[in-house]
Motif scaffolding. Structure first.
Motif, PDB file in Angstrom:
ATOM      1  N   PHE A 244      43.934  41.224  39.269  1.00 26.11           N
ATOM      2  CA  PHE A 244      44.546  40.744  40.508  1.00 26.11           C
ATOM      3  C   PHE A 244      43.843  39.486  40.978  1.00 26.11           C
ATOM      4  O   PHE A 244      42.621  39.500  41.181  1.00 26.11           O
ATOM      5  CB  PHE A 244      44.462  41.843  41.565  1.00 26.11           C
TER       6      PHE A 244
ATOM      7  N   THR B 244      48.206  46.089  38.766  1.00 28.24           N
ATOM      8  CA  THR B 244      48.556  45.044  39.722  1.00 28.24           C
ATOM      9  C   THR B 244      50.065  44.818  39.736  1.00 28.24           C
ATOM     10  O   THR B 244      50.711  44.813  38.686  1.00 28.24           O
ATOM     11  CB  THR B 244      47.839  43.733  39.360  1.00 28.24           C
ATOM     12  N   ARG B 245      50.593  44.670  40.972  1.00 29.52           N
ATOM     13  CA  ARG B 245      52.023  44.388  41.168  1.00 29.52           C
ATOM     14  C   ARG B 245      52.900  45.349  40.368  1.00 29.52           C
ATOM     15  O   ARG B 245      53.699  44.954  39.535  1.00 29.52           O
ATOM     16  CB  ARG B 245      52.343  42.933  40.839  1.00 29.52           C
TER      17      ARG B 245
ATOM     18  N   PHE C 172      56.505  42.118  46.526  1.00 31.16           N
ATOM     19  CA  PHE C 172      55.055  42.206  46.382  1.00 31.16           C
ATOM     20  C   PHE C 172      54.394  41.208  47.319  1.00 31.16           C
ATOM     21  O   PHE C 172      54.803  40.046  47.408  1.00 31.16           O
ATOM     22  CB  PHE C 172      54.652  41.962  44.939  1.00 31.16           C
ATOM     23  N   GLY C 173      53.378  41.666  48.039  1.00 31.66           N
ATOM     24  CA  GLY C 173      52.693  40.841  49.020  1.00 31.66           C
ATOM     25  C   GLY C 173      53.196  41.014  50.435  1.00 31.66           C
ATOM     26  O   GLY C 173      52.598  40.499  51.376  1.00 31.66           O
TER      27      GLY C 173
ATOM     28  N   GLY D  42      50.222  43.791  45.386  1.00 31.17           N
ATOM     29  CA  GLY D  42      50.066  42.341  45.433  1.00 31.17           C
ATOM     30  C   GLY D  42      49.680  41.818  46.808  1.00 31.17           C
ATOM     31  O   GLY D  42      50.001  40.670  47.158  1.00 31.17           O
TER      32      GLY D  42
ATOM     33  N   ASP E  10      46.756  40.632  49.300  1.00 30.01           N
ATOM     34  CA  ASP E  10      45.373  40.160  49.237  1.00 30.01           C
ATOM     35  C   ASP E  10      44.787  39.899  50.619  1.00 30.01           C
ATOM     36  O   ASP E  10      43.779  39.191  50.745  1.00 30.01           O
ATOM     37  CB  ASP E  10      45.266  38.912  48.360  1.00 30.01           C
TER      38      ASP E  10
END
Length: 605
Positions: free
Chosen positions: A258, A250-251, A362-363, A310, A312
């Motif tokens: 996560f 994750t990340r 991230f994201g 990251g 979602d």
């Protein structure tokens, strides 16, 4: 009994524009069967040591097996070459309609071996055992979907990433629904100027006896744990599983679980699905629709482009997967490349502002998409560097060891800090970091402290050997679960083939194949030093069930030496003379080339 299994190989020289048909030595058919084994033998025989993977002398083989078109599950083909990403032996697999039609198109051949380099973009058409080369300059620059749509028959092709020799470009088929993904076979195909392979054959018609046997095996498969799991979730439940046990990278490999896993996992896929693929009565992947069209998300997509970055938002992750599919990019390496860019920018190792409109975080799925598209196009700067892989980018720009690689291949999203056996599976894989040869995490996490190093070594070796058999048959990964008891012996007894029909001898085929790919890599300069772990795994994980865990390198070195001993390899990781003798491989290295003499001498270490 069915007709005789295929025994020939088509040879295509793109430089000369010639096609020939060669009989395969009967001994090779008996000792290597087809698929991975036969491709490895052919590559070792024909490829000179040190051949440039992106040069005209490299070979690209499309291989099937003696049971292709007969076995239960989705038909598969193997793409076999020397990897431009790792420099190792490479075999990569893909299923679907192209694989099914390839069997009929080859008509008595076990594959096609392609060498040379075309002067202009070219299409190879396979039909009724014949091969035809045609110029196709108008297809160059088109993405995977556009290329497949240009033909009425089934197509395997490269997208812009393969054309631009991105070293983890895929060979895509069926409009991008399927990919021979890892290691860069698409870059080899693009470097040869080969835009597409068209298979105009029809799937095999099964006689009543074979159809009944296939139906019986499909019934058995549905009743296995793997069959029930696959029917319920295809590969998407791997996200939920990895997150639950703490092995979900994750990340950018900073955490082992996560917090957005539920939003991209199996329940989210079921909610978004518009259809479900099927192969007969065996369900396959879910189909989803986003702004870029329909696709089949895979576990690797959700893990590497979702948790790994990251992100979602299910639609955003699915869209990133579709972008990779259309461009012809391996989603695992692409996700790791973006993760490296984010972490390198955060660490001040690279400046991404000249490349992107602000550094990605991230994201941020929009920035991730921009960078992925830049990589496929080999835009200048960081994107161009990342097109050669994370390790190459780090060597030229800085930021080493932020994102792990083994043998230059980006590591899949099962973090070995939460499952130490995965470290051994990754390090000893013949094509670089890979979970497809062995995935001991699925077993280890349920044993906990009761598992010891002997268990780890035993399981990794068993899984590597068995997959080598099944991939020599070119069997479907999941349907292979019902072939493990006899390794396909019952099926092989129904066709006229030199391949063995004794399970013990088939297991030896697997060991022989794994040993041959090891010899190939040794000849290319690989040894134990290439099977150490990246320092990223020495850093403790943060969060999740594996919080605080790290890999002790001293322990891992002992584990790897134990594996070598169990394999009957030297301390340097070279197969011993005794092993080569037992597997009838002495003649493979016993010739007058300097590299071969060095390999054989090392066997006495």
């Amino acid at each position: 009994m069915n007709d005789a299994a295929p025994t020939d190989l088509l040879r295509v020289d793109l430089s000369a524009g010639t096609v020939e048909r060669d009989p395969i030595p009967e001994r090779w058919l008996a000792e290597y069967v087809g698929g991975k084994g036969l491709g490895a033998r052919y590559l070792y025989e024909r490829l000179a040591p040190g051949t440039d993977p992106l040069g005209p002398d490299n070979y690209l083989l499309f291989m099937i097996g003696p049971l292709s078109g007969l076995l239960p599950g989705e038909p598969q083909f193997a793409a076999i070459t020397r990897s431009p990403l790792t420099g190792t032996f490479l075999d990569s697999y893909s299923g679907g309609d192209f694989a099914a039609n390839l069997v009929g198109a080859l008509d008595g051949a076990l594959g096609v071996a392609i060498t040379g380099q075309a002067e202009e973009p070219t299409v190879l058409e396979l039909d009724d055992g014949e091969a035809t080369l045609s110029p196709a300059p108008d297809l160059w620059g088109r993405d995977v979907v556009e290329t497949c749509d240009a033909f009425e028959s089934s197509v395997a092709c490269v997208g812009p990433a393969g054309e631009n020799r991105v070293r983890y470009a895929t060979i895509a088929s069926d409009g991008g629904d399927h990919h021979a993904g890892r290691g860069g076979a698409g870059a080899v195909m693009g470097a040869k100027g080969l835009k597409a392979v068209v298979a105009s054959g029809a799937p095999l018609d099964l006689d009543s006896e074979t159809a009944a046997l296939r139906e019986e095996y499909e019934r058995r498969y549905r009743e296995t744990d793997v069959g029930r799991w696959h029917a319920a979730s295809a590969t998407l439940e791997t996200v939920d599983f990895a997150d639950e046990v703490g092995v979900l990278s994750t990340r950018g490999w900073q955490e082992g679980s996560f917090d957005g896993a539920d939003a991209i996992g199996i329940d989210a896929v079921r909610d978004a699905a518009v259809d479900r693929e099927r192969e007969g009565d065996v369900p396959g992947g879910f189909r989803v629709e986003t702004e870029t069209g329909e696709s089949v998300p895979r576990g690797a997509t959700q893990m590497s482009l979702g948790a790994g970055l990251g992100i979602d938002d299910f639609d955003a992750v699915a869209t990133l997967g579709q972008v990779c599919d259309r461009l012809g990019l391996d989603v695992i390496s692409a996700g790791n490349a973006v993760a490296w860019a984010i972490r390198a920018a955060d660490a001040g190792a690279v400046d991404l502002d000249p490349v992107l409109d602000g550094a990605p975080t991230f994201g941020d799925d929009d920035a991730a998409r921009d960078l992925i598209e830049g990589i496929a196009a080999r835009e200048s700067g960081v994107a161009d560097a990342l097109a050669d892989g994370v390790e190459a980018a780090a060597e030229s720009l800085g930021g080493a060891d932020l994102v792990p690689t083994i043998k230059s291949m980006e590591v899949p999203a099962y973090d070995p800090r939460g499952s130490p056996s995965m470290a051994l599976a990754y390090a000893t894989s013949d094509r670089g970091a890979c979970h497809r040869r062995s995935l001991p995490a699925e077993t280890e996490v349920f044993h906990g402290d009761s598992w010891d190093d002997a268990d780890r070594v035993r399981l990794v070796i068993r899984e590597q050997t068995i997959t080598s058999v099944l991939w020599s048959l070119v069997a479907d990964d999941f349907a292979g679960a019902v072939l493990e008891d006899d390794l396909g012996a019952e099926w092989l007894s129904t066709v006229d083939t030199p391949a063995p029909t004794d399970p013990a001898e088939l297991l030896r085929v697997g060991e022989r194949t794994w040993t041959l790919t090891r010899l190939f890599n040794v000849r290319e300069g690989f040894d134990a030093a290439d099977e150490t772990l990246p320092s990223a795994f020495e850093r403790p994980l943060a969060g999740g069930p594996a919080d605080g865990r790290a890999i002790d390198t001293t322990w891992f070195d002992r584990l790897r030496r134990r594996y070598y001993a169990a394999r009957d390899w030297s301390a340097a990781g070279v197969p011993t003379r005794a092993l080569l003798d037992r597997l009838d491989l002495l003649d493979v290295v016993d010739d007058d080339t300097p590299v071969a003499r060095e390999s054989l001498a090392s066997c006495d270490d």
